[in-house]
Design a protein around this motif. Structure first.
Motif, short mmCIF file in Angstrom:
data_model
loop_
_atom_site.label_atom_id
_atom_site.label_comp_id
_atom_site.label_asym_id
_atom_site.label_seq_id
_atom_site.Cartn_x
_atom_site.Cartn_y
_atom_site.Cartn_z
N HIS A 637 0.84 -1.18 0.00
CA HIS A 637 0.00 0.00 0.00
C HIS A 637 0.88 1.24 0.00
O HIS A 637 2.11 1.16 0.15
N THR A 638 0.23 2.37 -0.17
CA THR A 638 0.92 3.66 -0.20
C THR A 638 0.56 4.45 1.05
O THR A 638 -0.59 4.44 1.50
N ASP A 640 0.65 8.36 2.44
CA ASP A 640 0.81 9.76 2.08
C ASP A 640 1.26 10.54 3.31
O ASP A 640 0.59 10.51 4.36
N GLU A 659 4.98 10.71 -1.00
CA GLU A 659 4.43 9.37 -0.87
C GLU A 659 5.52 8.39 -0.49
O GLU A 659 6.68 8.57 -0.85
N GLU A 661 6.01 3.99 -0.39
CA GLU A 661 5.43 2.71 -0.74
C GLU A 661 5.78 1.68 0.32
O GLU A 661 6.94 1.55 0.72
N ARG A 695 -1.07 9.22 6.29
CA ARG A 695 -2.35 8.59 5.97
C ARG A 695 -2.13 7.39 5.04
O ARG A 695 -1.61 7.55 3.92
N SER A 696 -2.49 6.23 5.51
CA SER A 696 -2.40 5.03 4.69
C SER A 696 -3.60 4.97 3.75
O SER A 696 -4.72 5.31 4.14
N ARG A 697 -3.37 4.55 2.53
CA ARG A 697 -4.48 4.44 1.59
C ARG A 697 -5.35 3.22 1.88
O ARG A 697 -6.35 2.99 1.19
N LYS A 701 -4.74 6.52 9.72
CA LYS A 701 -3.88 7.70 9.71
C LYS A 701 -3.35 7.99 11.11
O LYS A 701 -3.88 7.51 12.12
#
Length: 711
Positions: A637-638, A640, A659, A661, A695-697, A701
């Motif tokens: 996941h990404t 931010d 970002e 990864e 904040r994780s996608r 967060k």
């Protein structure tokens, strides 16, 4: 317990920014309030007096010559005189959002607030009324505690010495302590005897002639424990001078049968002043219960003595509001046919218990000069009166010329020469029973760490930040300490001694340290210390949890000492899906402050030394660092990362984003080091909130915030 001791050199750490001038405005804290001091000794007596006119309004224009103090009818010379007139300050917060908790604590401004200890009496509140206590205590904290006040929460509980007596101005910390409260009062004696009668129905048992309390010993232990808690709180507050000290007692009153009236013993120690209270072995008290009553009376006497010597007023609050025996009688389902102990007798017993309970609450307040909020549901008015009583008053102090360690009660009378005015002041004090032993010299920093409250004198500023320790489950806590350079003596041979200790809520020490900073610095650096102060950056290791961090400093050459206390939450970075350490801030101007850097885990993370300053010039540049811990490793996941600055009205004036990864698999957590640089030249003077967010996608967060000002 970790302990460290080290002598540190002072060096100039140049920040890796373009040069920027420091802010030119120097704020000098001004206050009309007397500075709180910590004084011991039985020869000094301090009295606070509230003077009102015929309309009940406080009179503010009196002078020392308007007052007279008599002790045992003998006039005393007033050595100390001050008017305390404290405003109720509200938290200064951004207009668009709830208050941002400060991340810096300082002692450079004299304390100007009220001093409260909230005692939650678990011994005398039944479990079903726990919510009433929490609601009333929360109301007091939220609506009546000013931003300039400090308070502590203490639990009165049998078998517990967990005196969470650490003072704080953080409402969140106080509320967290209140939320842990659970009442543990025993069942009413009248109902207990009734239950016993029910169990003995048909056996010839007569509850009217044999109404012994099977829980008398435990009930007495709870009464003594509550009184002992108030005594220890009073003793702890005794060293605070120049302020009224208020114990706000949330309790339903002692539930042991002592007498119809209670008061302090007279000077001869025989009975209580104004009541003649003695244990009553007749009626529904067995001889064993009478012995318990005598012990409780003795404990109450000791409590009154401690409160009088410390000049502590007790404000009793019955959380039930308008209490009635009906609440207890709702538990009565009926008596067996022919029972001598019918509903009338149970009702009478419960009513008498209620009267005794309310009587003890009134007595606590009357004897100590406080106020009893009993028989009223209007807590708002009552709490406002408590604040008023602790906001405007005169402080009068005198030194005893004929000191006697007789343990007796000595009357105090405060008079005002101007006619038509009313004076409210404590009625006396108890002398120490024995001459105090000669004081053993104590290291000044140790004495400050043991004080009830932080002390000014040597100006200090402290902020903390956190990083996860790579080798253990502990957390690295960084301390950035800045000393006021104008308070130091820079004679080339001097040094500054610093001590710190981290206490958990039970008072257990988890980490401590001693540092010595040599001031044998070059002449060229002395000017920098004088103008910009002196900085120490060090670190300690703590497991996750809540602590109070106490730090004290002493300059022997200047004979100046100071301390700061800090409520420290050490997070567990392994629990949430995504977590963030506390922020570390530096600036281009931070390198101008001579710094001793003793924090290996911070090395090379920032372009300059960490700073505790939260005021900057427009020409300055900030850098903020945070470490983010991603515990979601099941799928890629990404994340931010962003740093945002908003004004008081919520307007966004700066943002930077990037970002990261997170690959799937692997053991443990993913760690991201985040550094954002923030030029201030495009902003305007004013107050701002810096928010760093991860904040994780995947939907989770973590957020940290710092409030700062541009001058």
């Amino acid at each position: 317990m970790a302990n460290s001791s080290m002598r540190l050199p002072v060096v100039i750490l140049a920040a890796a920014f373009a040069a920027a001038p420091a802010a030119q405005q120097a704020q000098q804290a001004q206050t009309t309030q007397p500075q709180i001091t910590f004084r011991t000794g039985a020869d000094y007596i301090e009295v606070d007096a509230v003077v009102t006119d015929s309309k009940g309004q406080f009179v503010r224009d009196l002078k020392q010559s308007d007052f007279e103090i008599l002790e045992d009818r003998r006039a005393q010379k007033i050595d100390v005189f001050a008017l305390v007139d404290i405003p109720l300050e509200r938290a200064d917060r951004p207009a668009y959002r709830p208050a941002v908790e400060p991340d810096v604590v300082t002692n450079t401004k004299d304390f100007e607030g009220r001093v409260y200890v909230l005692v939650l009496d678990a011994n005398h509140v039944p479990a079903q009324d726990s919510l009433l206590v929490k609601r009333a205590a929360r109301q007091f904290i939220q609506q009546n505690l000013g931003a300039n006040d400090i308070a502590a929460v203490v639990l009165a509980q049998t078998g517990s010495r967990d005196d969470n007596r650490e003072f704080t101005s953080s409402k969140a910390t106080l509320q967290a302590a209140v939320d842990k409260f659970t009442g543990e009062q025993l069942r009413s004696k009248a109902l207990t005897v009734r239950d016993f009668a029910l169990s003995r129905a048909g056996t010839g048992f007569d509850p009217l002639t044999d109404s012994r309390d099977p829980y008398a010993a435990e009930r007495a232990a709870k009464s003594r424990a509550t009184l002992d808690t108030i005594r220890r709180v009073s003793t702890y507050m005794a060293g605070i001078r120049g302020r009224r000290k208020a114990v706000v007692l949330f309790s339903e009153g002692l539930d042991f049968n002592l007498s119809d009236s209670i008061g302090p013993r007279n000077a001869g120690g025989a009975g209580m002043v104004g009541s003649g209270l003695t244990p009553n072995p007749t009626g529904d008290n067995s001889m064993i219960e009478a012995m318990h009553a005598a012990n409780i009376i003795d404990e109450m006497q000791i409590m009154f003595e401690a409160a009088s010597r410390a000049n502590v007023a007790i404000y009793s609050v019955d959380p039930r509001g308008v209490a009635s025996e009906t609440d207890a009688l709702m538990q009565v389902s009926g008596m067996p046919e022919g029972s001598a102990l019918g509903i009338e007798q149970v009702t009478k017993g419960v009513r008498e218990e209620l009267q005794r309970q309310l009587g003890t609450l009134r007595t606590f307040s009357e004897v100590t000069g406080g106020l009893a909020l009993v028989g009223t549901n209007d807590f708002q008015t009552g709490f406002r009166r408590i604040v008023e009583y602790n906001s405007a008053y005169y402080v009068l102090g005198y030194t005893l010329t004929n000191l006697k360690h007789d343990g007796k009660f000595h009357d105090i009378t405060v008079r005002v020469k101007r006619p038509g005015l009313r004076v409210r002041a404590r009625k006396g004090y108890y002398a120490m029973r024995n001459a105090a032993a000669a004081a053993t010299p104590v290291d000044p920093t140790v004495a400050l760490l043991n004080s009830p409250m932080p002390v000014g004198g040597l100006g200090l500023r402290l902020t903390t930040s956190t990083l996860k320790d790579r080798a253990s489950t502990n957390v690295r806590v960084h301390l950035t300490v800045e000393l006021n350079g104008r308070d130091l003596v820079l004679d080339g041979n001097n040094k500054v001694n610093l001590s710190y200790v981290a206490l958990d809520m039970s008072g257990k020490v988890h980490a401590s340290g001693v540092k010595t900073m040599d001031l044998a610095i070059r002449q060229a650096s002395r000017q920098a210390v004088t103008e910009h102060g002196l900085r120490l950056v060090t670190e300690l290791e703590l497991p996750p949890g809540h602590y109070q961090l106490r730090l004290a400093a002493h300059d022997p050459a200047a004979n100046r000492s100071g301390s700061v206390f800090w409520d420290l939450d050490v997070p567990d970075f392994t629990k949430p899906p995504i977590a963030m350490g506390h922020l570390v801030l530096t600036s281009a101007s931070a390198g101008r402050t001579p710094t001793s850097l003793d924090a290996p885990s911070l090395k090379d993370l920032l372009p300059g030394p960490p700073t505790a300053s939260r005021e900057f010039a427009l020409e300055d540049t900030l850098a903020v660092f945070a470490e983010v811990y991603d515990n979601e490793t099941s799928r890629p996941h990404t994340v931010d990362l962003s740093a945002t600055i908003r004004t008081d009205d919520g307007t966004q004036v700066f943002v930077t984003r990037e970002e990261r990864e997170s690959p799937s698999g692997g053991s443990g957590q993913h760690v991201y080091a985040y550094l954002a640089r923030i030029p201030l030249q495009d902003l305007a003077a004013g107050r701002f909130v810096l928010t760093v967010e991860a904040r994780s996608r995947l939907g989770d967060k973590a957020t940290r915030e710092i409030q700062f000002t541009i001058r």
